[in-house]
Enzyme design. Structure first.
Site, PDB file in Angstrom:
ATOM      1  N   ASN A   8     -24.105   7.762  12.659  1.00 32.65           N
ATOM      2  CA  ASN A   8     -24.310   6.603  11.778  1.00 32.65           C
ATOM      3  C   ASN A   8     -25.547   5.809  12.178  1.00 32.65           C
ATOM      4  O   ASN A   8     -26.257   5.276  11.322  1.00 32.65           O
ATOM      5  CB  ASN A   8     -23.075   5.709  11.784  1.00 32.65           C
ATOM      6  CG  ASN A   8     -21.995   6.222  10.849  1.00 32.65           C
ATOM      7  OD1 ASN A   8     -22.211   7.182  10.108  1.00 32.65           O
ATOM      8  ND2 ASN A   8     -20.835   5.603  10.878  1.00 32.65           N
TER       9      ASN A   8
ATOM     10  N   CYS B 113     -18.878   1.115   7.230  1.00 37.07           N
ATOM     11  CA  CYS B 113     -19.175   1.925   8.415  1.00 37.07           C
ATOM     12  C   CYS B 113     -20.510   1.575   9.066  1.00 37.07           C
ATOM     13  O   CYS B 113     -20.542   1.026  10.163  1.00 37.07           O
ATOM     14  CB  CYS B 113     -19.149   3.411   8.058  1.00 37.07           C
ATOM     15  SG  CYS B 113     -17.503   4.027   7.638  1.00 37.07           S
TER      16      CYS B 113
ATOM     17  N   LYS C  48       0.829  -1.210   0.000  1.00 38.24           N
ATOM     18  CA  LYS C  48       0.000   0.000   0.000  1.00 38.24           C
ATOM     19  C   LYS C  48       0.864   1.261   0.000  1.00 38.24           C
ATOM     20  O   LYS C  48       0.616   2.209  -0.751  1.00 38.24           O
ATOM     21  CB  LYS C  48      -0.916  -0.015   1.221  1.00 38.24           C
ATOM     22  CG  LYS C  48      -1.974   1.078   1.229  1.00 38.24           C
ATOM     23  CD  LYS C  48      -2.767   1.092   2.527  1.00 38.24           C
ATOM     24  CE  LYS C  48      -3.526  -0.203   2.734  1.00 38.24           C
ATOM     25  NZ  LYS C  48      -4.309  -0.190   3.992  1.00 38.24           N
TER      26      LYS C  48
ATOM     27  N   GLY D  58     -24.979  -0.519   3.306  1.00 35.02           N
ATOM     28  CA  GLY D  58     -23.843  -1.418   3.449  1.00 35.02           C
ATOM     29  C   GLY D  58     -22.585  -0.603   3.646  1.00 35.02           C
ATOM     30  O   GLY D  58     -22.629   0.498   4.186  1.00 35.02           O
TER      31      GLY D  58
ATOM     32  N   LYS E 282     -19.803  10.112  16.239  1.00 37.09           N
ATOM     33  CA  LYS E 282     -19.789   9.389  14.969  1.00 37.09           C
ATOM     34  C   LYS E 282     -20.753   8.198  14.982  1.00 37.09           C
ATOM     35  O   LYS E 282     -21.522   8.001  14.027  1.00 37.09           O
ATOM     36  CB  LYS E 282     -18.366   8.912  14.646  1.00 37.09           C
ATOM     37  CG  LYS E 282     -18.237   8.098  13.354  1.00 37.09           C
ATOM     38  CD  LYS E 282     -18.651   8.904  12.129  1.00 37.09           C
ATOM     39  CE  LYS E 282     -18.643   8.076  10.846  1.00 37.09           C
ATOM     40  NZ  LYS E 282     -17.314   7.594  10.461  1.00 37.09           N
TER      41      LYS E 282
END
Length: 450
Positions: free
Chosen positions: A216, A268, A33, A265, A212
């Site tokens: 969500n 998160c 990466k 989906g 957060k």
């Protein structure tokens, strides 16, 4: 500054903060990466990020490394951006990467620094991170911890970093507060040049961690609510698209996230609402979040509903193990969990493709950006090089991600290559009248048969 973990979150922040003028290092233990990023290759799809990466590498403001020592020596502010996946053994979040990154970084620090959590974590993690720092960093350095959660939307992440709709910070001292404010100065300066303001919420660790997961959970609840209404519409003869439109005009509700379909989906929402439930249970507040279990169940039921609609259109009966779709060729348009992304984690589209395949169908998937990730996640289905190739000779078409290419597809042209003009609109994104006029029989979630 440094960003520890160069997955979707960390790489996006590192690149965008270099664009804002900061000197930035991105760290990861994944050698491949880091090599890709160092060559100017973003290892995921996010509009606008590739060019920005190459521009800032060339300018010398951005570099990537696998060395904790280099990272520790370079940064005054270190943002923790590693993944917090769902535990293999349960619903809770796996904090292995958080622990490893904080512990290793702390051991290599040689001067006072600020470690800022940005990963989505269970409430109580920041206090635990302080304990890890106290254990692994030299005490005379007085390393401090702060928290500032991220609010990225895939497909819009560059703007979410550079033009956030709010910044939440949690600090314990004036020193850490000043340093974290300086770390956001580029964002504030950009806002000033564009005559905007960026709201800042200064709070405690627990509240910053909760923001957060609470956000969500609210979004997931809103999506599952409209999908539950779609279930009622189907048995009552209503039209969920018209119901959602009427609801959306109410300013108390708004029209965002009222698009009924195959459900949510990604990396998160599903894992965050499950981890939130698990943490609330640990804290003795499990009853308060019991509704999130139903939110999850409604979401997963949508996938089964697409399978049911497919079987109905194909005239296949259900047995004890579900429908037998043997001999049917089905085109699945979409693999990612949303458009403008290559993310197939917990993607409803790919889950349904797998269900159709296990029911015996020959499944041919096409997605504009998510093909490589999809092939790794679901190798047992076929993958087409184009929408037309996927639809050619198909007995049934399922639109499961609302890419513009699919929304704007010509139903007449596709009708000429398909074996049967049967289509499931799993995202309520097609012009039903146009498809009917072209001779298609269309079924959509929460809408009358067309």
């Amino acid at each position: 500054m440094t960003f520890i973990g160069t997955g979707y979150l960390g790489a996006t922040y590192a690149i965008c903060y270099a664009e804002l003028g900061y000197e930035v290092i991105g760290f990861d233990v994944d050698v491949d990466k880091i090599e890709k990023l160092g060559k100017g290759e973003v290892p995921f799809h996010e509009p606008g990020l590739d060019e920005m990466l190459r521009r800032n590498l060339a300018a010398g403001r951005l570099r990537f490394t696998t060395s904790y020592q280099e990272t520790a020596d370079f940064g005054d502010v270190h943002f923790i951006c590693v993944g917090t996946p769902q535990r293999a053994s349960g619903l809770g979040a796996d904090l292995t990467y958080v622990e490893a990154s904080v512990s290793n970084l702390a051991q290599h620090l040689s001067r006072k620094a600020l470690i800022v959590g940005k990963s989505t974590v269970p409430v109580g993690t920041a206090e635990w991170v302080e304990q890890l720092v106290a254990k692994h960093a030299r005490p005379e350095l007085a390393v401090e911890v702060a928290w500032s959660p991220e609010f990225l939307q895939e497909g819009f992440a560059v703007d979410d970093v550079m033009r956030p709709n709010r910044i939440v910070v949690a600090t314990k001292t004036e020193w850490s507060n000043s340093l974290l404010h300086a770390a956001h100065k580029g964002v504030f300066d950009l806002a000033a040049t564009e005559d905007r303001e960026v709201p800042v919420v200064s709070t405690d660790f627990a509240t910053a961690e909760l923001v957060k997961v609470a956000a969500n959970s609210f979004l997931a609840t809103k999506i599952s609510f409209i999908n539950a209404m779609a279930e009622v519409c189907e048995v009552a003869g209503g039209d969920i698209t018209q119901l959602a439109r009427a609801l959306g005009y109410d300013p108390r509700i708004g029209n965002r996230f009222l698009q009924s379909g195959v459900g949510f989906g990604g990396g998160c929402l599903p894992k965050d609402i499950r981890a939130f439930q698990a943490r609330a249970q640990e804290l003795g507040a499990g009853e308060a979040l019991r509704f999130l279990h139903e939110v999850d169940l409604i979401n997963l039921r949508r996938r089964q509903r697409v399978l049911n609609l497919a079987a109905g259109l194909l005239g296949r009966k259900f047995g004890p193990a579900g429908p037998d779709l043997s001999g049917a060729r089905i085109a699945v348009l979409g693999a990612t969990f949303k458009p403008n992304s290559d993310d197939v984690r917990d993607a409803p589209a790919l889950a349904v493709a797998g269900m159709l395949s296990r029911a015996g169908a020959s499944v041919h998937v096409y997605d504009p950006q998510g093909m490589e990730n999809a092939k790794r996640a679901l190798p047992e289905v076929e993958y087409a090089k184009s929408m037309v190739e996927a639809v050619t000779d198909a007995d049934l078409v399922c639109v499961l991600t609302e890419w513009a290419e699919f929304r704007n597809a010509d139903p007449v042209a596709l009708g000429e290559v398909a074996a049967n003009k049967l289509i499931v609109d799993g995202r309520n994104c097609l012009d039903a009248t146009a498809w009917k006029s072209a001779g298609w029989t269309l079924r959509a979630l929460g809408r009358p048969t067309v």
